[in-house]
Design a protein around this motif. Structure first.
Motif, mmCIF file in Angstrom:
data_model
loop_
_atom_site.group_PDB
_atom_site.id
_atom_site.type_symbol
_atom_site.label_atom_id
_atom_site.label_comp_id
_atom_site.label_asym_id
_atom_site.label_seq_id
_atom_site.Cartn_x
_atom_site.Cartn_y
_atom_site.Cartn_z
ATOM 1 N N LEU A 69 0.832 -1.202 0.000
ATOM 2 C CA LEU A 69 0.000 0.000 0.000
ATOM 3 C C LEU A 69 0.869 1.256 0.000
ATOM 4 N N ARG A 70 1.944 1.243 0.774
ATOM 5 C CA ARG A 70 2.863 2.395 0.795
ATOM 6 C C ARG A 70 3.499 2.604 -0.577
ATOM 7 N N ASN A 71 3.902 1.506 -1.209
ATOM 8 C CA ASN A 71 4.481 1.612 -2.555
ATOM 9 C C ASN A 71 3.485 2.224 -3.523
ATOM 10 N N LEU A 72 2.275 1.699 -3.533
ATOM 11 C CA LEU A 72 1.254 2.191 -4.459
ATOM 12 C C LEU A 72 0.937 3.663 -4.202
ATOM 13 N N GLU A 73 0.936 4.045 -2.928
ATOM 14 C CA GLU A 73 0.698 5.451 -2.594
ATOM 15 C C GLU A 73 1.870 6.319 -3.072
ATOM 16 N N SER A 74 3.100 5.858 -2.848
ATOM 17 C CA SER A 74 4.267 6.647 -3.261
ATOM 18 C C SER A 74 4.355 6.773 -4.782
ATOM 19 N N TRP A 75 3.821 5.802 -5.507
ATOM 20 C CA TRP A 75 3.807 5.856 -6.969
ATOM 21 C C TRP A 75 2.639 6.683 -7.491
ATOM 22 N N GLY A 76 1.769 7.136 -6.597
ATOM 23 C CA GLY A 76 0.631 7.959 -7.007
ATOM 24 C C GLY A 76 -0.522 7.175 -7.593
ATOM 25 N N LEU A 77 -0.587 5.865 -7.306
ATOM 26 C CA LEU A 77 -1.643 5.032 -7.868
ATOM 27 C C LEU A 77 -2.854 4.905 -6.945
ATOM 28 N N ILE A 78 -2.646 5.082 -5.644
ATOM 29 C CA ILE A 78 -3.753 5.096 -4.697
ATOM 30 C C ILE A 78 -3.576 6.292 -3.767
ATOM 31 N N SER A 79 -4.670 6.709 -3.183
ATOM 32 C CA SER A 79 -4.578 7.765 -2.175
ATOM 33 C C SER A 79 -5.013 7.177 -0.840
ATOM 34 N N PRO A 87 -11.896 4.110 17.035
ATOM 35 C CA PRO A 87 -10.551 3.743 16.574
ATOM 36 C C PRO A 87 -10.222 4.438 15.252
ATOM 37 N N PRO A 88 -8.920 4.576 14.975
ATOM 38 C CA PRO A 88 -8.509 5.252 13.739
ATOM 39 C C PRO A 88 -9.050 4.525 12.507
ATOM 40 N N ARG A 89 -9.387 5.293 11.500
ATOM 41 C CA ARG A 89 -9.902 4.721 10.253
ATOM 42 C C ARG A 89 -9.074 5.272 9.108
ATOM 43 N N VAL A 90 -8.618 4.370 8.241
ATOM 44 C CA VAL A 90 -7.841 4.745 7.056
ATOM 45 C C VAL A 90 -8.507 4.088 5.854
ATOM 46 N N GLU A 91 -8.702 4.876 4.816
ATOM 47 C CA GLU A 91 -9.300 4.356 3.590
ATOM 48 C C GLU A 91 -8.349 4.591 2.418
ATOM 49 N N TYR A 92 -8.372 3.651 1.496
ATOM 50 C CA TYR A 92 -7.552 3.729 0.296
ATOM 51 C C TYR A 92 -8.469 3.772 -0.912
ATOM 52 N N SER A 93 -8.143 4.622 -1.866
ATOM 53 C CA SER A 93 -8.934 4.719 -3.085
ATOM 54 C C SER A 93 -7.983 4.923 -4.268
ATOM 55 N N PRO A 94 -8.416 4.524 -5.452
ATOM 56 C CA PRO A 94 -7.539 4.697 -6.622
ATOM 57 C C PRO A 94 -7.502 6.152 -7.056
ATOM 58 N N THR A 95 -6.345 6.599 -7.486
ATOM 59 C CA THR A 95 -6.225 7.927 -8.082
ATOM 60 C C THR A 95 -6.593 7.809 -9.565
ATOM 61 N N GLU A 96 -6.682 8.932 -10.234
ATOM 62 C CA GLU A 96 -6.941 8.893 -11.680
ATOM 63 C C GLU A 96 -5.815 8.140 -12.389
ATOM 64 N N LYS A 97 -4.594 8.365 -11.931
ATOM 65 C CA LYS A 97 -3.442 7.654 -12.504
ATOM 66 C C LYS A 97 -3.598 6.156 -12.281
ATOM 67 N N GLY A 98 -4.054 5.771 -11.091
ATOM 68 C CA GLY A 98 -4.276 4.358 -10.793
ATOM 69 C C GLY A 98 -5.369 3.757 -11.650
ATOM 70 N N LYS A 99 -6.453 4.502 -11.837
ATOM 71 C CA LYS A 99 -7.553 4.023 -12.679
ATOM 72 C C LYS A 99 -7.116 3.849 -14.123
ATOM 73 N N SER A 100 -6.156 4.687 -14.553
ATOM 74 C CA SER A 100 -5.676 4.576 -15.935
ATOM 75 C C SER A 100 -4.888 3.291 -16.165
ATOM 76 N N LEU A 101 -4.548 2.599 -15.087
ATOM 77 C CA LEU A 101 -3.831 1.325 -15.186
ATOM 78 C C LEU A 101 -4.782 0.166 -15.507
ATOM 79 N N LEU A 102 -6.082 0.367 -15.339
ATOM 80 C CA LEU A 102 -7.047 -0.716 -15.556
ATOM 81 C C LEU A 102 -6.987 -1.345 -16.951
ATOM 82 N N PRO A 103 -6.869 -0.573 -18.030
ATOM 83 C CA PRO A 103 -6.770 -1.225 -19.341
ATOM 84 C C PRO A 103 -5.559 -2.151 -19.459
ATOM 85 N N VAL A 104 -4.464 -1.776 -18.817
ATOM 86 C CA VAL A 104 -3.268 -2.625 -18.837
ATOM 87 C C VAL A 104 -3.550 -3.915 -18.060
#
Length: 117
Positions: A69-79, A87-104
């Motif tokens: 998850l840290r790698n994907l975040e550092s690459w700008g693919l997820i936020s 308790p603390p809550r953390v959510e992950y979602s795809p960035t536009e750059k990450g969504k552009s990876l779907l065709p691949v």
């Protein structure tokens, strides 16, 4: 795109040092066991929490999931969105750059379903 045209375009990209360095940056994404699976899950759900990843990918360890998850975040693919709650809550979602990876991803999955190694 015809195979010959595609091959020529690949050669042109790889012969350009600046473009080749960009291509080299994606190798860890394709090399890792979990990163593409994590990307597919977050794109499928749009928003996922850590525990939901664990349910969807039961064989992944906490440390490997955290690292991926840290790698994907550092690459700008997820936020990553952290909520200051107890308790603390953390959510992950795809960035536009990450969504552009779907065709691949689609092409890789399609190829894999049609071919065996």
């Amino acid at each position: 795109m015809r195979s010959e045209n595609m091959l020529n375009e690949i050669i042109e990209i790889l012969d350009n040092p600046e473009m080749k360095s960009r291509v080299d940056q994606i190798v860890p994404l394709l090399h890792g066991k979990w990163e593409l699976q994590i990307m597919l899950e977050v794109c499928r759900a749009d928003v996922l929490r850590f525990g939901e990843y664990k349910k969807r990918l039961p064989h992944i360890t906490n440390s490997v999931l955290t690292s991926a998850l840290r790698n994907l975040e550092s690459w700008g693919l997820i936020s990553r969105t952290q909520y200051n709650e107890i308790p603390p809550r953390v959510e992950y979602s795809p960035t536009e750059k990450g969504k552009s990876l779907l065709p691949v991803c689609y092409e890789i999955i399609k190829w894999g379903s049609e071919n065996s190694l």
